[in-house]
Design an enzyme around this catalytic site. Sequence first.
Site, PDB file in Angstrom:
ATOM      1  N   HIS A  86       2.447   0.307   8.903  1.00  0.00           N
ATOM      2  CA  HIS A  86       1.586  -0.845   8.611  1.00  0.00           C
ATOM      3  C   HIS A  86       0.381  -0.396   7.784  1.00  0.00           C
ATOM      4  O   HIS A  86      -0.631   0.053   8.333  1.00  0.00           O
ATOM      5  CB  HIS A  86       1.098  -1.494   9.912  1.00  0.00           C
ATOM      6  CG  HIS A  86       2.159  -2.223  10.662  1.00  0.00           C
ATOM      7  ND1 HIS A  86       1.910  -3.379  11.380  1.00  0.00           N
ATOM      8  CD2 HIS A  86       3.478  -1.980  10.800  1.00  0.00           C
ATOM      9  CE1 HIS A  86       3.030  -3.804  11.934  1.00  0.00           C
ATOM     10  NE2 HIS A  86       4.003  -2.956  11.596  1.00  0.00           N
ATOM     11  N   CYS A 141       7.467  -2.437   7.300  1.00  0.00           N
ATOM     12  CA  CYS A 141       8.031  -2.458   8.648  1.00  0.00           C
ATOM     13  C   CYS A 141       9.403  -3.132   8.656  1.00  0.00           C
ATOM     14  O   CYS A 141      10.360  -2.584   8.150  1.00  0.00           O
ATOM     15  CB  CYS A 141       7.048  -3.131   9.614  1.00  0.00           C
ATOM     16  SG  CYS A 141       7.348  -2.709  11.357  1.00  0.00           S
ATOM     17  N   GLU A 158      -1.837  -2.089   6.301  1.00  0.00           N
ATOM     18  CA  GLU A 158      -3.014  -2.960   6.317  1.00  0.00           C
ATOM     19  C   GLU A 158      -4.050  -2.512   7.353  1.00  0.00           C
ATOM     20  O   GLU A 158      -5.115  -3.108   7.469  1.00  0.00           O
ATOM     21  CB  GLU A 158      -2.606  -4.415   6.553  1.00  0.00           C
ATOM     22  CG  GLU A 158      -2.388  -4.809   7.987  1.00  0.00           C
ATOM     23  CD  GLU A 158      -1.227  -4.105   8.632  1.00  0.00           C
ATOM     24  OE1 GLU A 158      -1.387  -3.657   9.785  1.00  0.00           O
ATOM     25  OE2 GLU A 158      -0.163  -3.984   7.996  1.00  0.00           O
TER      26      GLU A 158
END
Length: 384
Positions: A355, A263, A357
Site C-alpha cells: 500500500h 494490492c 499511500e
Amino acid sequence: MTETTTRTAPAVLVLEDGTRFEGRAYGALGRTLGEAVFATGMTGYQETLTDPSYAGQIVLMTAPHIGNTGMNDEDMESKQIWVAGFVVRDPSRVVSNFRSQRSLDDDLADAGIVGISGIDTRAVTRRIRDAGAMRAGIFSGEDASLTAGEQLDLVLGGAEMAGQNLSGEVSTGERYSLPATGERIGSVAVLDLGVKTSTLNFLAERGFDVEVLPQTVTIEEVRALEPDALFFSNGPGDPSASDRHVQLLRESLRDGRPYFGICFGNQLLGRALGFGTYKLPFGHRGINQPVLDKATGRVEITAHNHGFAVDAPIDRVSESSEGFGRVEVSHVDLNDDVVEGLNCLDIPAFSVQYHPESAAGPHDANYLFDRFRELVIASKENRD
C-alpha cells in the site's frame, strides 16, 4: 450495558483448531466469525479498522497497547469500520490525543464490532504463524455461555477466505468523482474493490480527475468515460474468484490504456497477464515489511495487507501467456521472497502488492504515484 461492565464481561476467542483464549469483552457484545489474522503495526489502528481490505477478518493487533489516541473523522480510510472482529491485549483506559473526537471503545460498540481484550496476543500470533490464518470466532454476552463444542461448531461452519469474492460488499454502489487538486494531466478510472480515501487523494494530487467506479462496471462503461488511465484498488477476498474483473482488465490493456494497481489490483494484473495466485500461510499485514526494488537495489519499508500473492518467477523476465509481452517482477519481499510488484515491459502497466499511500505506514513507496503520473503523460505524448 455500560463501558465498565462491558470491559469486565467474559469473552472467548476460538480458533478452528479448537484453541481457546479467554479474556474480556471489548466493543460490542455478541458473536462474530471471520478469518483470524494479525497486524504488526504499532500505530495506525484507525486506518486498519477502516480499511475495506480487512472485511471478513478478525484482526489481532500485535502491539500490546491500543486505543490511546482515540478516533477521529480525519483518519477514516472509508465510511465505516470493516473488520469482522478486533483482538487486543491492553485497551487504553483513557484517550489522550488532541485530535481525538471519541474513544475507540465507543466506535467499536456503535459499529457493532465484537472484540476481545485481555488475552496473550503473542501466543495467538505464534499460533497463527505456526498453523496459518484460520477461521475463528469471538463470543461474548449470551454467546459466551455457549459450550466450547457449540462455539467451535459455529466457527467451523463459517466461510473460509479462499474462494470468496468480497468486492461487492465493500465497493461503492454508485459512481462518484474527485477533481484534480494538482496540475491536471487527465482522468483516471478507479475500480473500487475496497479503495482507501488516501489513495484517491494521492491520485488527485498528481493531477488526475478521479472517476470512482463500482465493481460491477463493464468495459463498455469504462470506454464510454474515455479515461486516460485505469486503476484497480486494494480490496478483500480471493483474486481467483474475480474472473469478471480480470477480463475487464485484459480488455482495457488491449485498448492500450495505462494501468496501475495496488494490492488486490496487483493480483488481478498478475491473473490478467496469465499468472496464477495462491494463498499465503498467514499473509503480510502491518507497516514494517521490507521490500526490495529490483531496479534500484533500494530496500523500502512498506505497509501491507494481503493474504494472497502472485505466482510469478522472480529471477527472470517472463512472457505473458495472454499476449501482453514481457513481464518482470519489480519488487520482492525480503522476508519470504513473495512477489510484491509487476512491471510490463511492452505495455504501459505496472502494479505493487503493498500500500504506497502510507495510510497508515511509511512513505517510502509514495513515489509510485509519481511514476504513474509520468507513465500516463508519456502514453498521451506517444498517442499524439
